[in-house]
Design an enzyme around this catalytic site. Structure first.
Site, PDB file in Angstrom:
ATOM      1  N   ALA A  76      -7.693  -1.623  -1.615  1.00 24.18           N
ATOM      2  CA  ALA A  76      -7.229  -1.791  -0.232  1.00 24.18           C
ATOM      3  C   ALA A  76      -6.210  -0.725   0.143  1.00 24.18           C
ATOM      4  CB  ALA A  76      -6.638  -3.190  -0.042  1.00 24.18           C
ATOM      5  N   GLU A  77      -5.198  -0.536  -0.672  1.00 20.23           N
ATOM      6  CA  GLU A  77      -4.154   0.435  -0.356  1.00 20.23           C
ATOM      7  C   GLU A  77      -4.708   1.859  -0.347  1.00 20.23           C
ATOM      8  OE1 GLU A  77       0.176   1.647  -0.150  1.00 20.23           O
ATOM      9  OE2 GLU A  77      -0.409  -0.375  -0.682  1.00 20.23           O
ATOM     10  N   ALA A  78      -5.574   2.176  -1.276  1.00 26.33           N
ATOM     11  CA  ALA A  78      -6.124   3.531  -1.337  1.00 26.33           C
ATOM     12  C   ALA A  78      -6.977   3.852  -0.113  1.00 26.33           C
ATOM     13  CB  ALA A  78      -6.942   3.712  -2.617  1.00 26.33           C
ATOM     14  N   SER A  81      -4.798   4.055   3.022  1.00 25.43           N
ATOM     15  CA  SER A  81      -3.978   5.271   3.010  1.00 25.43           C
ATOM     16  C   SER A  81      -4.799   6.511   3.357  1.00 25.43           C
ATOM     17  CB  SER A  81      -3.307   5.457   1.647  1.00 25.43           C
ATOM     18  OG  SER A  81      -2.373   4.423   1.414  1.00 25.43           O
TER      19      SER A  81
END
Length: 177
Positions: A76-78, A81
């Site tokens: 999710a974060e990757a 981002s």
């Protein structure tokens, strides 16, 4: 005695790689080293949508042989981002909040499909929604949703001179997918 991660790694190495698969692995190595290490495969890459898939191997699992929740959060974060970096005009971004709900598990051997889309793209912040589904093995389509997250990022940070080329891989591959 080999552990599961070593056996899984050896099995991946023994499979003959197609040129497209080799290109996909090289692309992921440039885009995001942690996702690459997990075997994530990017399918769509743009400022308005990112998609990909993650084969669930021993390296992605917690001791009960299901997808580790931290791996879902990493995906999710990757993806958020990367999307925010492109949507901001390749300015520096930084995640400031991640919220994730896990609905179902994905087991060793499953494939998880991922999709990230922006909810809000502002001058200083962005909010991205990232959903994960188990892939239906018979059709390759989305099966049951396993997780959903919201990622909030600052998107107006100055880009230091030594990081001016940080978006080069995204620029290179977003035009090819």
């Amino acid at each position: 005695m080999d552990d599961d991660a070593t056996v899984g790694s050896r099995q991946r190495q023994q499979q003959p790689a197609s040129p497209a698969a080799a290109d996909s692995r090289a692309m992921m190595a440039e885009l995001d080293a942690p996702l690459h290490a997990l075997g994530f495969e990017m399918e769509e890459l743009s400022p308005s949508r990112l998609t990909g898939r993650l084969p669930i191997t021993p390296i992605c699992c917690q001791p009960f042989k299901v997808l580790h929740g931290g791996v879902s959060a990493l995906v999710a974060e990757a993806l958020a981002s990367m999307g925010a970096h492109m949507a901001s005009g390749y300015r520096r971004v930084a995640g400031v909040q991640l919220s994730i709900n896990h609905f179902r598990s994905a087991a060793l051997g499953d494939t998880v499909l991922a999709q990230a889309v922006p909810v809000h793209v502002g001058r200083s912040t962005q909010v991205w929604e990232v959903k994960l589904w188990k892939m239906d093995p018979s059709t390759g389509a989305k099966g049951p949703q396993i997780a959903e997250s919201r990622v909030t990022l600052l998107s107006n940070l100055p880009l230091p001179e030594e990081h001016k080329r940080a978006g080069d891989a995204l620029k290179k591959y977003s035009s090819k997918l």
